[in-house]
Design a protein around this motif. Structure first.
Motif, mmCIF file in Angstrom:
data_model
loop_
_atom_site.group_PDB
_atom_site.id
_atom_site.type_symbol
_atom_site.label_atom_id
_atom_site.label_comp_id
_atom_site.label_asym_id
_atom_site.label_seq_id
_atom_site.Cartn_x
_atom_site.Cartn_y
_atom_site.Cartn_z
ATOM 1 N N GLU A 181 0.831 -1.197 0.000
ATOM 2 C CA GLU A 181 0.000 0.000 0.000
ATOM 3 C C GLU A 181 0.872 1.256 0.000
ATOM 4 O O GLU A 181 0.573 2.229 -0.704
ATOM 5 N N ARG A 182 1.954 1.225 0.774
ATOM 6 C CA ARG A 182 2.861 2.379 0.831
ATOM 7 C C ARG A 182 3.473 2.673 -0.547
ATOM 8 O O ARG A 182 3.498 3.814 -1.001
ATOM 9 N N ARG A 183 3.929 1.610 -1.220
ATOM 10 C CA ARG A 183 4.526 1.800 -2.551
ATOM 11 C C ARG A 183 3.500 2.323 -3.542
ATOM 12 O O ARG A 183 3.793 3.174 -4.389
ATOM 13 N N HIS A 184 2.274 1.814 -3.461
ATOM 14 C CA HIS A 184 1.228 2.234 -4.390
ATOM 15 C C HIS A 184 0.876 3.702 -4.174
ATOM 16 O O HIS A 184 0.694 4.458 -5.139
ATOM 17 N N ILE A 185 0.800 4.130 -2.907
ATOM 18 C CA ILE A 185 0.493 5.529 -2.616
ATOM 19 C C ILE A 185 1.629 6.429 -3.102
ATOM 20 O O ILE A 185 1.395 7.477 -3.717
ATOM 21 N N LEU A 186 2.864 6.015 -2.850
ATOM 22 C CA LEU A 186 4.014 6.809 -3.311
ATOM 23 C C LEU A 186 4.027 6.929 -4.830
ATOM 24 O O LEU A 186 4.351 7.990 -5.380
ATOM 25 N N ALA A 187 3.664 5.844 -5.524
ATOM 26 C CA ALA A 187 3.621 5.890 -6.984
ATOM 27 C C ALA A 187 2.561 6.872 -7.460
ATOM 28 O O ALA A 187 2.779 7.652 -8.398
ATOM 29 N N ALA A 188 1.397 6.872 -6.806
ATOM 30 C CA ALA A 188 0.327 7.802 -7.178
ATOM 31 C C ALA A 188 0.739 9.247 -6.902
ATOM 32 O O ALA A 188 0.477 10.144 -7.711
ATOM 33 N N LEU A 189 1.387 9.474 -5.772
ATOM 34 C CA LEU A 189 1.851 10.825 -5.440
ATOM 35 C C LEU A 189 2.909 11.294 -6.423
ATOM 36 O O LEU A 189 2.949 12.463 -6.815
ATOM 37 N N ASP A 190 3.759 10.368 -6.843
ATOM 38 C CA ASP A 190 4.801 10.715 -7.809
ATOM 39 C C ASP A 190 4.181 11.088 -9.156
ATOM 40 O O ASP A 190 4.576 12.067 -9.803
ATOM 41 N N GLN A 191 3.177 10.329 -9.589
ATOM 42 C CA GLN A 191 2.527 10.594 -10.868
ATOM 43 C C GLN A 191 1.782 11.919 -10.865
ATOM 44 O O GLN A 191 1.643 12.570 -11.906
ATOM 45 N N THR A 192 1.257 12.334 -9.703
ATOM 46 C CA THR A 192 0.463 13.564 -9.627
ATOM 47 C C THR A 192 1.272 14.749 -9.108
ATOM 48 O O THR A 192 0.694 15.791 -8.789
ATOM 49 N N GLY A 193 2.584 14.589 -9.016
ATOM 50 C CA GLY A 193 3.408 15.687 -8.532
ATOM 51 C C GLY A 193 3.165 16.030 -7.079
ATOM 52 O O GLY A 193 3.350 17.177 -6.665
ATOM 53 N N GLY A 194 2.722 15.034 -6.293
ATOM 54 C CA GLY A 194 2.494 15.263 -4.873
ATOM 55 C C GLY A 194 1.170 15.922 -4.529
ATOM 56 O O GLY A 194 0.939 16.303 -3.385
ATOM 57 N N GLN A 195 0.268 16.048 -5.510
ATOM 58 C CA GLN A 195 -1.023 16.688 -5.250
ATOM 59 C C GLN A 195 -1.966 15.669 -4.614
ATOM 60 O O GLN A 195 -2.357 14.683 -5.244
ATOM 61 N N ILE A 196 -2.346 15.926 -3.384
ATOM 62 C CA ILE A 196 -3.109 14.965 -2.596
ATOM 63 C C ILE A 196 -4.469 14.662 -3.219
ATOM 64 O O ILE A 196 -4.884 13.506 -3.316
ATOM 65 N N ALA A 197 -5.203 15.690 -3.630
ATOM 66 C CA ALA A 197 -6.548 15.468 -4.165
ATOM 67 C C ALA A 197 -6.511 14.605 -5.416
ATOM 68 O O ALA A 197 -7.315 13.685 -5.582
ATOM 69 N N ARG A 198 -5.567 14.893 -6.331
ATOM 70 C CA ARG A 198 -5.474 14.099 -7.566
ATOM 71 C C ARG A 198 -5.042 12.675 -7.259
ATOM 72 O O ARG A 198 -5.551 11.721 -7.854
ATOM 73 N N ALA A 199 -4.086 12.523 -6.338
ATOM 74 C CA ALA A 199 -3.642 11.177 -5.967
ATOM 75 C C ALA A 199 -4.777 10.387 -5.335
ATOM 76 O O ALA A 199 -4.977 9.208 -5.638
ATOM 77 N N ALA A 200 -5.547 11.041 -4.458
ATOM 78 C CA ALA A 200 -6.679 10.366 -3.820
ATOM 79 C C ALA A 200 -7.702 9.923 -4.855
ATOM 80 O O ALA A 200 -8.254 8.822 -4.784
ATOM 81 N N SER A 201 -7.940 10.782 -5.860
ATOM 82 C CA SER A 201 -8.882 10.428 -6.919
ATOM 83 C C SER A 201 -8.399 9.208 -7.710
ATOM 84 O O SER A 201 -9.174 8.297 -8.001
ATOM 85 N N GLN A 202 -7.104 9.182 -8.049
ATOM 86 C CA GLN A 202 -6.555 8.033 -8.770
ATOM 87 C C GLN A 202 -6.666 6.757 -7.954
ATOM 88 O O GLN A 202 -6.913 5.682 -8.500
ATOM 89 N N LEU A 203 -6.477 6.869 -6.649
ATOM 90 C CA LEU A 203 -6.496 5.691 -5.773
ATOM 91 C C LEU A 203 -7.915 5.288 -5.390
ATOM 92 O O LEU A 203 -8.112 4.229 -4.784
ATOM 93 N N GLY A 204 -8.900 6.125 -5.713
ATOM 94 C CA GLY A 204 -10.288 5.789 -5.403
ATOM 95 C C GLY A 204 -10.659 5.945 -3.940
ATOM 96 O O GLY A 204 -11.528 5.237 -3.432
ATOM 97 N N VAL A 205 -9.975 6.880 -3.242
ATOM 98 C CA VAL A 205 -10.290 7.132 -1.838
ATOM 99 C C VAL A 205 -10.489 8.629 -1.644
ATOM 100 O O VAL A 205 -10.154 9.433 -2.514
ATOM 101 N N SER A 206 -11.025 9.017 -0.492
ATOM 102 C CA SER A 206 -11.167 10.431 -0.187
ATOM 103 C C SER A 206 -9.815 10.997 0.240
ATOM 104 O O SER A 206 -8.899 10.261 0.611
ATOM 105 N N ARG A 207 -9.702 12.325 0.190
ATOM 106 C CA ARG A 207 -8.442 12.961 0.595
ATOM 107 C C ARG A 207 -8.168 12.710 2.078
ATOM 108 O O ARG A 207 -7.026 12.476 2.476
ATOM 109 N N THR A 208 -9.243 12.707 2.894
ATOM 110 C CA THR A 208 -9.074 12.429 4.326
ATOM 111 C C THR A 208 -8.505 11.034 4.549
ATOM 112 O O THR A 208 -7.604 10.827 5.362
ATOM 113 N N THR A 209 -9.056 10.060 3.818
ATOM 114 C CA THR A 209 -8.564 8.685 3.951
ATOM 115 C C THR A 209 -7.104 8.584 3.532
ATOM 116 O O THR A 209 -6.303 7.898 4.185
ATOM 117 N N LEU A 210 -6.742 9.269 2.443
ATOM 118 C CA LEU A 210 -5.349 9.217 1.982
ATOM 119 C C LEU A 210 -4.410 9.822 3.020
ATOM 120 O O LEU A 210 -3.345 9.269 3.301
#
Length: 445
Positions: free
Chosen positions: A398-427
């Protein structure tokens, strides 16, 4: 070698139709041209194409009629619409109902070709569940059951292991139902924090609680006359389970903090990989709600029970992911094919897709070998000696997957949360628990 993408074109304008057929054929898309909606529907059933391009205004049927009638036949095959400026509202409505895209006339044919290239690899991978029927007897039986219950408005419970394609099945059920042209609202109950579940599902009024600065329309209201799909329904808190039970019994609800009784008109489909009867025994799930959602129950078979689908699925995922990464499509070597067939697939189709994505992303040659797909088999004894617990393995993945999403979105939490299918609070909460430093991330408003 990948087979060419076959297209059915439904277009009554003789000049545009001929131009599109010529250009698409030159681009490597063999095209069957139908000049009316009725001809188009017959061609769809006969040709079983990989993609459909249809004008919205036809001499006999509207684009919506073609779309509604075609969906049960095509499953996950993408549909692109061509529309005049005055029909944009209708085109947008079709996209919301499940169509893939639309183009407004006049448009460069090259733009249509590019959009077709973008959506067709996903179509080849759409056999991740019942949308790719006829791959095996197991999925064929599921398809037949979904078609039988499609016209019935009873609540449906989809069960099966993680990654077997329960949402794909729900979307197909929506497509073959009388509500196909109405909204499909999917809710991942496991991704919503328990304290927010009530307001997210049923909505809230302004001032209902601290931070509720405006009225929020919940998922139940967003579904309108369509379908409300509650994935991971076992994750609902008991208080929300009670409210869901009232929703199903009385077909009405109130927003959090509200007094107005709102009518609920959508069909409810639930899914879970949990043993609900065991949860009832332990007090984690309401027995009365179980009987309400268990009116019609269908179990999605695991991938190990439909092995004839493994190689076609793998080929579809390779094509899709290579196109997304902008890389040449690697071939799957003979030894890799044998390894794919031999693997037990505890994570089902989701595991297959993740392994393919990793192999395509990290592969250096022009082909995929067993070591690309199953790198853990190449560990030395020293590397493999410390056996981690399942929770440690899950957290690390899960940690690697979140880091990959953050890397793809330039560290933008809202976009990363959307890609991962969770809310920003959950992320944020997962990042805190997994020790991911939020100070290096950009928390946009």
């Amino acid at each position: 070698m990948t087979e060419p993408v076959r297209v059915v074109l439904i277009e009554d304008d003789p000049i545009m139709g001929e131009s599109l057929v010529q250009r698409l054929t030159l681009e490597g898309f063999p095209t069957v041209w139908a000049k009316t909606g009725a001809e188009g529907l017959a061609a769809l059933r006969r040709e079983r194409p990989d993609a459909v391009i249809s004008d919205i205004k036809l001499p006999d049927l509207s684009g919506e009629e073609v779309f509604r009638r075609a969906l049960p036949e095509l499953g996950g095959v993408p549909i692109l619409f061509i529309t005049a400026f005055g029909e944009i509202e209708q085109a947008v409505r079709l996209v919301r109902a499940g169509a893939d895209d639309y183009l407004t006339k006049p448009f460069p044919i090259g733009r249509l070709v590019e959009r077709l290239k973008r959506v067709t690899p996903r179509a080849r991978a759409a056999v991740a569940g019942p949308a790719g029927f006829a791959r095996s007897d197991a999925t064929r039986r599921v398809e037949q059951a979904l078609r039988r219950v499609g016209p019935i408005d009873s609540t449906v419970l989809l069960t099966g292991e993680t990654g077997t394609g329960k949402e794909v099945a729900a979307r197909f059920l929506h497509a073959v139902s009388d509500r196909a042209d109405k909204p499909f609202v999917a809710v991942n109950c496991a991704a919503i924090p328990p304290e927010l579940m009530d307001s997210q599902v049923f909505g809230h009024e302004r001032g209902a609680f601290t931070g509720a600065q405006a009225r929020h329309i919940g998922f139940a209201e967003q579904a309108e006359d369509g379908m409300l799909f509650l994935d991971e329904v076992a994750e609902l808190p008991l208080a929300v389970q009670a409210k869901l039970l009232r929703l199903l019994q009385e077909r009405s609800f109130t927003r959090v903090g509200g007094t107005q009784l709102l009518e609920f008109r959508a069909r409810v489909v639930c899914a879970t990989n949990a043993d609900l009867t065991e949860m009832i025994r332990r007090g984690g799930f309401r027995e009365d709600l179980y009987y309400r959602i268990h009116v019609i129950a269908l179990t999605l078979p695991p991938l190990r029970d439909r092995r004839e689908e493994i190689l076609p699925l793998a080929a579809g995922f390779v094509a899709e992911i290579a196109a997304r990464f902008g890389r040449p499509e690697p071939r799957i070597g003979d030894s890799a094919r044998l390894a794919l067939l031999d693997h037990p697939w505890p994570g089902n189709v989701r595991e297959l897709r993740n392994r393919i994505e990793r192999a395509v992303a990290l592969g250096e040659g022009d082909g995929l070998e067993p070591a690309d797909l199953f790198p853990e088999l190449g560990l030395t004894a020293a590397e493999a000696a410390p056996v981690a617990s399942l929770s440690e393995v899950r957290d690390e993945a899960e940690r690697r997957h979140i880091l990959a999403a953050l890397d793809q979105t330039g560290g933008q939490i809202a976009r990363a949360a959307s890609q991962l299918g969770v809310s920003r609070t959950t992320l944020w909460e997962k990042m805190r628990r997994l020790g991911i430093d939020r100070k290096t991330m950009e928390d946009e408003p």
